[in-house]
Design an enzyme around this catalytic site. Sequence first.
Site, mmCIF file in Angstrom:
data_model
loop_
_atom_site.group_PDB
_atom_site.id
_atom_site.type_symbol
_atom_site.label_atom_id
_atom_site.label_comp_id
_atom_site.label_asym_id
_atom_site.label_seq_id
_atom_site.Cartn_x
_atom_site.Cartn_y
_atom_site.Cartn_z
ATOM 1 N N HIS A 172 0.854 3.375 -2.541
ATOM 2 C CA HIS A 172 0.850 3.779 -3.837
ATOM 3 C C HIS A 172 -0.323 4.192 -4.666
ATOM 4 O O HIS A 172 -0.599 4.163 -5.931
ATOM 5 C CB HIS A 172 1.609 2.600 -4.836
ATOM 6 C CG HIS A 172 2.815 2.240 -4.254
ATOM 7 N ND1 HIS A 172 4.056 3.107 -3.835
ATOM 8 C CD2 HIS A 172 3.045 1.047 -3.839
ATOM 9 C CE1 HIS A 172 4.979 2.456 -3.629
ATOM 10 N NE2 HIS A 172 4.628 1.193 -3.392
ATOM 11 N N SER B 19 0.984 -1.110 -0.176
ATOM 12 C CA SER B 19 0.107 -0.003 0.021
ATOM 13 C C SER B 19 1.024 1.166 -0.045
ATOM 14 O O SER B 19 2.010 1.038 0.296
ATOM 15 C CB SER B 19 -0.894 0.158 1.026
ATOM 16 O OG SER B 19 -1.864 -1.034 1.011
ATOM 17 N N HIS C 225 9.801 3.384 -3.418
ATOM 18 C CA HIS C 225 9.670 3.184 -1.958
ATOM 19 C C HIS C 225 10.716 4.130 -1.396
ATOM 20 O O HIS C 225 11.159 3.837 -0.373
ATOM 21 C CB HIS C 225 9.956 1.565 -1.827
ATOM 22 C CG HIS C 225 9.035 0.715 -2.321
ATOM 23 N ND1 HIS C 225 9.406 0.220 -3.599
ATOM 24 C CD2 HIS C 225 7.774 0.252 -1.998
ATOM 25 C CE1 HIS C 225 8.407 -0.669 -3.878
ATOM 26 N NE2 HIS C 225 7.328 -0.630 -3.024
#
Length: 357
Positions: free
Chosen positions: A57, A55, A219
């Site tokens: 994104h 999660s 990330h």
Amino acid sequence: MKKLINNPDDVVRESLQGMAAAHSDLIKCHLDPHFIYRADAPIHNKVALISGGGSGHEPMHGGFVGFGMLDVACPGEVFTSPTPDQMLEAAKMVNGGAGVLNIVKNYSGDVMNFEMAAELAHSEGIPISNILIDDDIAVKDSLYTQGRRGVGTTVLAEKICGAGAQQGYGLKQLANLCRKVNLNGRSMGIALTSCTVPAKGSPTFELGEDEMEAGIGIHGEPGRQRMPLKSADEITEMLAVSIIEDTDYNRTVREWDADKGEWVEVELTDPSLQSGDSVLAFVNSMGGTPLSELYIVYRKLVAVCEKKNLQIVRNLIGPYITSLEMQGCSITLLKMDEEMIKLWDAPVKTPALRWGM
């Protein structure tokens, strides 16, 4: 960092519940394990499309569940891969008898868990294929992957392959289409700021007010280099030229052979872009960059493509594969053929992407 959350441990669950409540005509939410699936699933004799990842994104992937795109999205915790049991339960929920295609971003955790899920699905009699997306030209290897990372082309593959599935493509035909999209897509992004994972509560990395990171991962992984902040036009030209001048990319990947029921090694080559090619141009916000700034980027991207004799035949502009509240952008150029253009234009109705309906 201030965030609109309650308990950090509840962020994913509460977000999924809110999303399902907001779009109850399109999607449903399954908890324990978590996944978002089409409200009308399973659809008889239609190949089901599954994707997923950490999660943070959003709207990828849950925002792309619905008619003409994904049948189900499996979200992990923030920046953490979903688990094989999530994917197996999701596959069982949406399998309409024609099999399942997993669209997998190239991150080590995602790859490993989707491979395990494919083997589990096969053991339960579900025909399945995994296709890897590895389109980030910035670095060959990163903190979370071997080979190029999977980024913006993922969104485009989910739309194009979702249309193919909706129009009756079989599993092998759809896997070949997804592979073609990946081989013809290239992406690169930059970060102007870091982002803050809710459970950590502090920025993932530090950037000075006059610094930017070129080639950043979604990330917060390091990119090609940290450099002084540049203008929008300079940033756009750097990203676009890096993509356009990227040479052929060769590698070996593992794909699941649904007929043999085993993993096979496949040699792949991404062909470089050539003068005269038609492309889809995707300008993406990393989460914190407003749409007005993305249009400034797109304005310059059009000029660069014209100079390089690339014809932009379709575009997508907005926050579609983000990194929480990170400020920055990415550019994806996807070489298009007539089949891909037709499927891109096909109707779609999801929480985050809809046209033609």
